[in-house]
Write a protein that holds these residues in place. Structure first.
Motif, PDB file in Angstrom:
ATOM      1  N   GLU A  24       0.828  -1.213   0.000  1.00 26.75           N
ATOM      2  CA  GLU A  24       0.000   0.000   0.000  1.00 26.75           C
ATOM      3  C   GLU A  24       0.860   1.260   0.000  1.00 26.75           C
ATOM      4  O   GLU A  24       0.352   2.350  -0.243  1.00 26.75           O
ATOM      5  CB  GLU A  24      -0.962  -0.018   1.196  1.00 26.75           C
ATOM      6  N   GLU A  30      -6.269  -0.651  -1.584  1.00 26.89           N
ATOM      7  CA  GLU A  30      -6.336  -1.207  -0.229  1.00 26.89           C
ATOM      8  C   GLU A  30      -6.455  -2.721  -0.340  1.00 26.89           C
ATOM      9  O   GLU A  30      -7.379  -3.233  -0.957  1.00 26.89           O
ATOM     10  CB  GLU A  30      -7.550  -0.650   0.509  1.00 26.89           C
ATOM     11  N   ASP A 137      -4.805   5.375   4.765  1.00 27.82           N
ATOM     12  CA  ASP A 137      -4.954   3.935   4.957  1.00 27.82           C
ATOM     13  C   ASP A 137      -6.411   3.680   5.307  1.00 27.82           C
ATOM     14  O   ASP A 137      -6.824   3.793   6.453  1.00 27.82           O
ATOM     15  CB  ASP A 137      -4.015   3.463   6.071  1.00 27.82           C
ATOM     16  N   LEU A 139      -8.380   0.974   5.038  1.00 27.83           N
ATOM     17  CA  LEU A 139      -8.807  -0.296   5.629  1.00 27.83           C
ATOM     18  C   LEU A 139      -7.660  -0.907   6.420  1.00 27.83           C
ATOM     19  O   LEU A 139      -6.503  -0.765   6.037  1.00 27.83           O
ATOM     20  CB  LEU A 139      -9.225  -1.272   4.514  1.00 27.83           C
ATOM     21  N   PRO A 140      -7.964  -1.596   7.497  1.00 26.95           N
ATOM     22  CA  PRO A 140      -6.908  -2.176   8.343  1.00 26.95           C
ATOM     23  C   PRO A 140      -6.007  -3.124   7.546  1.00 26.95           C
ATOM     24  O   PRO A 140      -6.465  -3.792   6.622  1.00 26.95           O
ATOM     25  CB  PRO A 140      -7.681  -2.961   9.399  1.00 26.95           C
ATOM     26  N   ASN A 141      -4.758  -3.192   7.944  1.00 30.60           N
ATOM     27  CA  ASN A 141      -3.801  -4.057   7.245  1.00 30.60           C
ATOM     28  C   ASN A 141      -3.682  -5.433   7.898  1.00 30.60           C
ATOM     29  O   ASN A 141      -3.041  -6.330   7.350  1.00 30.60           O
ATOM     30  CB  ASN A 141      -2.430  -3.381   7.206  1.00 30.60           C
TER      31      ASN A 141
HETATM   32 CA    CA Z   1      -4.777  -0.671   4.367  1.00 31.99          CA
END
Ligand code: CA
Ligand code: CA
Length: 153
Positions: A24, A30, A137, A139-141
């Motif tokens: 990312e 994403e 960012d 969405l959570p990774n």
């Molecule tokens: Ca992300």
């Protein structure tokens, strides 16, 4: 290796999250990885699409989310992109990534396969969705899990 718990225990989640962060860093897309024991209630593509929506992945500004959906006990997966990507790329876009991941899964190289798939997604995405300053960012990774129906089968 059998079972969802064994699959999850063997995964290097940090390595996957790091790979997503790196990917990312090169594109505005994403990427998310989701693992659940089986593709309950439909074929894997349908269930992956449902999961895509449930994880809020249709809410990115450029509609450029990519989900790697894994059914751990079936050793199967689906890779799907949101409408922003589908409008630009052809149907072959994910095939090379999927073929490589299939090989790695067969060899039992789950973490490595997922990390390489994430890296390859990042490479593909940056052509069409280059990283721009101020990127959010969205969405959570972290790897997403759903084992809520684990004991029913
Ligand atoms: Ca992300
Ligand atoms: Ca982003």
């Amino acid at each position: 290796m059998k079972g969802h718990k064994a699959f999850v225990a063997a995964l290097d989640q940090q390595a996957i999250t790091d790979a997503i962060k790196r990917a990312e860093g090169n594109c505005s897309g994403e990427i998310r990885v989701h693992v659940q024991p089986k593709a309950w209630g439909g074929d894997i593509d349908t269930v992956a699409r449902r999961t895509f929506e449930r994880l809020g992945m249709t809410k990115t500004a450029l509609r450029n989310g990519v989900l790697l959906f894994i059914a751990s006990e079936e050793h199967r997966f689906a890779i799907l992109g949101d409408s922003g990507i589908d409008q630009i790329v052809g149907g072959d876009f994910w095939n090379a990534i999927a073929a490589r991941l299939t090989e790695q899964f067969k060899a039992g190289e789950f973490t490595r396969g997922i990390v390489e798939a994430v890296e390859a997604c990042g490479e593909q995405l940056k052509t069409h969705f280059p990283f721009e300053r101020g990127d959010v960012d969205e969405l959570p990774n972290e790897v997403s899990f759903d084992d809520s129906r684990q004991d029913e089968h």
